[in-house]
Write a protein that holds these residues in place. Structure first.
Motif, PDB file in Angstrom:
ATOM      1  N   GLY A  83      45.534  26.208  40.655  1.00  0.00           N
ATOM      2  CA  GLY A  83      46.453  27.290  41.006  1.00  0.00           C
ATOM      3  C   GLY A  83      47.719  27.099  40.190  1.00  0.00           C
ATOM      4  N   THR A  84      48.032  28.078  39.358  1.00  0.00           N
ATOM      5  CA  THR A  84      49.224  27.894  38.523  1.00  0.00           C
ATOM      6  C   THR A  84      50.412  28.691  39.055  1.00  0.00           C
ATOM      7  OG1 THR A  84      48.401  29.616  37.066  1.00  0.00           O
ATOM      8  CG2 THR A  84      48.002  27.343  36.379  1.00  0.00           C
ATOM      9  N   GLU A  85      50.149  29.490  40.087  1.00  0.00           N
ATOM     10  CA  GLU A  85      51.217  30.289  40.674  1.00  0.00           C
ATOM     11  C   GLU A  85      51.343  29.956  42.154  1.00  0.00           C
ATOM     12  OE1 GLU A  85      52.942  32.355  38.755  1.00  0.00           O
ATOM     13  OE2 GLU A  85      51.609  32.137  37.025  1.00  0.00           O
ATOM     14  N   PHE A  86      52.551  30.021  42.660  1.00  0.00           N
ATOM     15  CA  PHE A  86      52.805  29.822  44.093  1.00  0.00           C
ATOM     16  C   PHE A  86      51.924  30.765  44.910  1.00  0.00           C
ATOM     17  CE2 PHE A  86      55.429  30.533  47.967  1.00  0.00           C
ATOM     18  CZ  PHE A  86      55.513  29.220  48.402  1.00  0.00           C
ATOM     19  N   LYS A  87      51.813  32.017  44.442  1.00  0.00           N
ATOM     20  CA  LYS A  87      51.056  33.010  45.212  1.00  0.00           C
ATOM     21  C   LYS A  87      49.551  32.706  45.258  1.00  0.00           C
ATOM     22  CE  LYS A  87      50.660  36.762  41.699  1.00  0.00           C
ATOM     23  NZ  LYS A  87      50.023  35.973  40.677  1.00  0.00           N
ATOM     24  N   ASP A  88      49.006  32.061  44.225  1.00  0.00           N
ATOM     25  CA  ASP A  88      47.586  31.638  44.269  1.00  0.00           C
ATOM     26  C   ASP A  88      47.372  30.698  45.455  1.00  0.00           C
ATOM     27  OD1 ASP A  88      47.178  32.876  41.784  1.00  0.00           O
ATOM     28  OD2 ASP A  88      47.459  31.015  40.650  1.00  0.00           O
ATOM     29  N   CYS A  89      48.280  29.743  45.585  1.00  0.00           N
ATOM     30  CA  CYS A  89      48.156  28.735  46.652  1.00  0.00           C
ATOM     31  C   CYS A  89      48.326  29.382  48.023  1.00  0.00           C
ATOM     32  CB  CYS A  89      49.178  27.627  46.448  1.00  0.00           C
ATOM     33  SG  CYS A  89      48.934  26.722  44.894  1.00  0.00           S
ATOM     34  N   VAL A  90      49.328  30.232  48.158  1.00  0.00           N
ATOM     35  CA  VAL A  90      49.589  30.894  49.442  1.00  0.00           C
ATOM     36  C   VAL A  90      48.390  31.742  49.861  1.00  0.00           C
ATOM     37  CG1 VAL A  90      51.016  32.647  50.593  1.00  0.00           C
ATOM     38  CG2 VAL A  90      52.094  30.889  49.168  1.00  0.00           C
ATOM     39  N   GLN A  91      47.826  32.478  48.915  1.00  0.00           N
ATOM     40  CA  GLN A  91      46.676  33.338  49.212  1.00  0.00           C
ATOM     41  C   GLN A  91      45.507  32.510  49.762  1.00  0.00           C
ATOM     42  OE1 GLN A  91      44.400  34.790  45.857  1.00  0.00           O
ATOM     43  NE2 GLN A  91      44.031  36.781  46.809  1.00  0.00           N
ATOM     44  N   CYS A  92      45.225  31.385  49.136  1.00  0.00           N
ATOM     45  CA  CYS A  92      44.100  30.552  49.579  1.00  0.00           C
ATOM     46  C   CYS A  92      44.383  29.891  50.916  1.00  0.00           C
ATOM     47  CB  CYS A  92      43.762  29.508  48.512  1.00  0.00           C
ATOM     48  SG  CYS A  92      42.962  30.254  47.079  1.00  0.00           S
ATOM     49  N   ILE A  93      45.606  29.449  51.116  1.00  0.00           N
ATOM     50  CA  ILE A  93      45.974  28.834  52.403  1.00  0.00           C
ATOM     51  C   ILE A  93      45.788  29.863  53.516  1.00  0.00           C
ATOM     52  CG2 ILE A  93      47.905  27.891  53.741  1.00  0.00           C
ATOM     53  CD1 ILE A  93      48.869  26.675  50.946  1.00  0.00           C
ATOM     54  N   ARG A  94      46.224  31.094  53.274  1.00  0.00           N
ATOM     55  CA  ARG A  94      46.077  32.157  54.292  1.00  0.00           C
ATOM     56  C   ARG A  94      44.626  32.521  54.542  1.00  0.00           C
ATOM     57  NH1 ARG A  94      51.387  35.398  52.682  1.00  0.00           N
ATOM     58  NH2 ARG A  94      52.808  34.206  54.004  1.00  0.00           N
ATOM     59  N   HIS A  95      43.768  32.350  53.524  1.00  0.00           N
ATOM     60  CA  HIS A  95      42.352  32.718  53.668  1.00  0.00           C
ATOM     61  C   HIS A  95      41.479  31.612  54.224  1.00  0.00           C
ATOM     62  CE1 HIS A  95      42.492  36.632  51.598  1.00  0.00           C
ATOM     63  NE2 HIS A  95      41.277  36.776  52.094  1.00  0.00           N
ATOM     64  N   GLY A  96      42.043  30.448  54.492  1.00  0.00           N
ATOM     65  CA  GLY A  96      41.251  29.403  55.132  1.00  0.00           C
ATOM     66  C   GLY A  96      40.822  28.247  54.250  1.00  0.00           C
ATOM     67  N   TRP A  97      41.353  28.168  53.041  1.00  0.00           N
ATOM     68  CA  TRP A  97      41.088  26.983  52.203  1.00  0.00           C
ATOM     69  C   TRP A  97      41.663  25.742  52.903  1.00  0.00           C
ATOM     70  CZ3 TRP A  97      39.586  31.261  49.972  1.00  0.00           C
ATOM     71  CH2 TRP A  97      38.913  31.260  48.758  1.00  0.00           C
ATOM     72  N   SER A  98      41.045  24.588  52.700  1.00  0.00           N
ATOM     73  CA  SER A  98      41.567  23.363  53.322  1.00  0.00           C
ATOM     74  C   SER A  98      42.333  22.503  52.320  1.00  0.00           C
ATOM     75  CB  SER A  98      40.424  22.551  53.941  1.00  0.00           C
ATOM     76  OG  SER A  98      39.511  22.145  52.931  1.00  0.00           O
ATOM     77  N   SER A  99      42.379  22.960  51.071  1.00  0.00           N
ATOM     78  CA  SER A  99      43.042  22.187  50.021  1.00  0.00           C
ATOM     79  C   SER A  99      43.404  23.097  48.852  1.00  0.00           C
ATOM     80  CB  SER A  99      42.090  21.084  49.536  1.00  0.00           C
ATOM     81  OG  SER A  99      42.652  20.372  48.463  1.00  0.00           O
ATOM     82  N   VAL A 100      44.555  22.840  48.252  1.00  0.00           N
ATOM     83  CA  VAL A 100      44.919  23.587  47.041  1.00  0.00           C
ATOM     84  C   VAL A 100      45.397  22.622  45.962  1.00  0.00           C
ATOM     85  CG1 VAL A 100      45.538  25.755  48.196  1.00  0.00           C
ATOM     86  CG2 VAL A 100      47.304  24.007  47.860  1.00  0.00           C
ATOM     87  N   MET A 101      45.071  22.978  44.715  1.00  0.00           N
ATOM     88  CA  MET A 101      45.682  22.281  43.597  1.00  0.00           C
ATOM     89  C   MET A 101      46.769  23.186  43.037  1.00  0.00           C
ATOM     90  SD  MET A 101      44.270  21.448  39.813  1.00  0.00           S
ATOM     91  CE  MET A 101      45.184  20.357  38.724  1.00  0.00           C
ATOM     92  N   TYR A 102      47.987  22.672  43.006  1.00  0.00           N
ATOM     93  CA  TYR A 102      49.021  23.368  42.269  1.00  0.00           C
ATOM     94  C   TYR A 102      49.132  22.688  40.904  1.00  0.00           C
ATOM     95  CZ  TYR A 102      53.272  24.963  40.274  1.00  0.00           C
ATOM     96  OH  TYR A 102      54.168  25.469  39.370  1.00  0.00           O
ATOM     97  N   ASP A 103      48.871  23.436  39.851  1.00  0.00           N
ATOM     98  CA  ASP A 103      48.908  22.880  38.498  1.00  0.00           C
ATOM     99  C   ASP A 103      50.184  23.322  37.782  1.00  0.00           C
ATOM    100  OD1 ASP A 103      48.592  22.094  35.905  1.00  0.00           O
ATOM    101  OD2 ASP A 103      46.658  23.062  35.587  1.00  0.00           O
ATOM    102  N   GLY A 104      51.189  22.476  37.862  1.00  0.00           N
ATOM    103  CA  GLY A 104      52.446  22.742  37.154  1.00  0.00           C
ATOM    104  C   GLY A 104      52.578  21.859  35.929  1.00  0.00           C
ATOM    105  N   SER A 105      51.426  21.430  35.403  1.00  0.00           N
ATOM    106  CA  SER A 105      51.448  20.438  34.314  1.00  0.00           C
ATOM    107  C   SER A 105      52.074  20.979  33.033  1.00  0.00           C
ATOM    108  CB  SER A 105      50.026  19.932  34.040  1.00  0.00           C
ATOM    109  OG  SER A 105      49.185  20.990  33.631  1.00  0.00           O
ATOM    110  N   LYS A 106      52.153  22.300  32.896  1.00  0.00           N
ATOM    111  CA  LYS A 106      52.762  22.868  31.693  1.00  0.00           C
ATOM    112  C   LYS A 106      54.285  22.999  31.841  1.00  0.00           C
ATOM    113  CE  LYS A 106      48.762  25.208  29.781  1.00  0.00           C
ATOM    114  NZ  LYS A 106      47.757  24.855  30.835  1.00  0.00           N
ATOM    115  N   LEU A 107      54.786  22.801  33.048  1.00  0.00           N
ATOM    116  CA  LEU A 107      56.233  22.924  33.284  1.00  0.00           C
ATOM    117  C   LEU A 107      56.957  21.631  32.908  1.00  0.00           C
ATOM    118  CD1 LEU A 107      56.193  24.491  36.889  1.00  0.00           C
ATOM    119  CD2 LEU A 107      56.468  25.706  34.717  1.00  0.00           C
TER     120      LEU A 107
END
Ligand code: G3H
Ligand code: 13P
Ligand code: NA
Ligand code: ZN
Length: 306
Positions: A83-107
């Motif tokens: 997930g490279t965007e905050f909204k990707d992570c939020v969307q999955c958390i709201r849909h029932g995912w149990s884990s998210v990867m936030y990839d800010g490695s390019k920042l």
């Protein structure tokens, strides 16, 4: 329904084995991975990338993963991959995912910390685990100088600060692997010394992206039935086992499943040009992917751990 990444990886790290994170894009891939986990009695991580969500639709891919977890009867994590965007992570958390990867490695380092921290706060409040990434998973060509390594690979001291300040549950590192089927020109070369330093300093489970083996057998089968992948190369099995012994607890596999699926489909279409029943085309591919996934679970030492 789903186990968290944290519980699965903390147990794996303590037991000195690795757990495969397999990318899923459709029903056949998910079924293959779930049945492999069931037959091997292995915990498993179903990884879904933002482009997989775009391809399948979030409702479809969620339900496919949910049914896979219920039927496999093993600890199953539903994880957002890259997930490279905050909204990707939020969307999955709201849909029932149990884990998210936030990839800010390019920042830049501080921005990666700030964004990751924000996501950890949001995710942990919902009981969801977070993986983050530090360092760049660039394709490395030939021999890499010390200064080149320092520029792209994960810096151990930064990793320590990153983990302390963000509170992430798992950390993806760059030690020489890369995504896709073309990882190395010549010998595979991973920076195990760096991995060892990172592990000592961070203490949390480490994640190896770009871990596919790109095995010769699969390449030969694909080539026999028309694939053109000259120069394809992956991470050897002994390097994977060494990485696990040095603290890697999550091993990401996408390419090997893709290669296996398409080679099997090519074989059916080539050997049976009269065939047009999709079940006769995708069925053998599902079976082949299951066998490859089972082999990974044995290699990683997760078989029998569920
Ligand atoms: O690291 C990327 C994974 O292999 C997923 O790839 O974004 O094409 O689904 P994708
Ligand atoms: P491979 O391309 O080596 O399978 O890596 C997959 C990956 O890291 C997914 O996040
Ligand atoms: Na991931
Ligand atoms: Zn990855």
């Amino acid at each position: 329904t789903f186990a968290t990444l944290k519980e699965v990886l903390d147990t794996a790290k303590a037991g000195k084995y690795g757990v495969g994170a397999f990318n899923i894009n459709n029903m056949e891939i998910a079924k293959a991975i779930g049945n492999a986990a069931k037959e091997e009695k292995s915990p498993v991580i179903l990884a879904v990338s933002p482009s997989a969500i775009k391809y399948a639709g979030i409702e479809y891919i969620y339900e496919i993963a949910r049914v896979t977890a219920v039927k496999s009867k093993v600890p199953t994590v539903l994880h957002l991959d890259h997930g490279t965007e905050f909204k990707d992570c939020v969307q999955c958390i709201r849909h029932g995912w149990s884990s998210v990867m936030y990839d800010g490695s390019k920042l830049p380092f501080q921005e990666n910390i700030a964004m990751t921290k924000k996501i950890v706060e949001f995710a942990h409040a919902a009981g969801v685990s977070v993986e983050a990434e530090l360092g760049k998973l660039a394709g490395v060509e030939g021999h890499v100088s010390v200064s080149e390594k320092d520029a792209i690979f994960t810096n151990p001291e930064e990793a320590k600060i990153f983990v302390e300040q963000t509170g992430v549950d798992a950390l993806a590192v760059a030690i020489g692997t890369s995504h896709g089927a073309f990882k190395f020109k010549g010998e595979a070369n991973l920076d195990f010394e760096r991995l060892q330093k990172i592990e000592k300093l961070v203490g949390i489970p480490i994640v190896l992206h770009g871990a596919s083996g790109v095995p010769k057998e699969v390449l030969e089968k694909a080539a026999k039935y028309g694939a053109k992948l000259p120069g394809a190369a992956g991470v050897p099995n002994d390097a994977i086992q060494k990485a696990i012994s040095l603290g890697v607890a999550k091993i990401n596999i996408d390419t090997d499943i893709r290669l296996t699926m398409t080679a099997a489909i090519r074989q059916v279409l080539t050997e049976h040009p009269e065939e047009f029943d999709p079940r006769k085309i995708f069925g053998p591919a599902e079976e082949a992917m299951k066998e490859v996934a089972k082999g990974k679970m044995r290699l990683f030492g997760s078989s029998g751990k569920a």
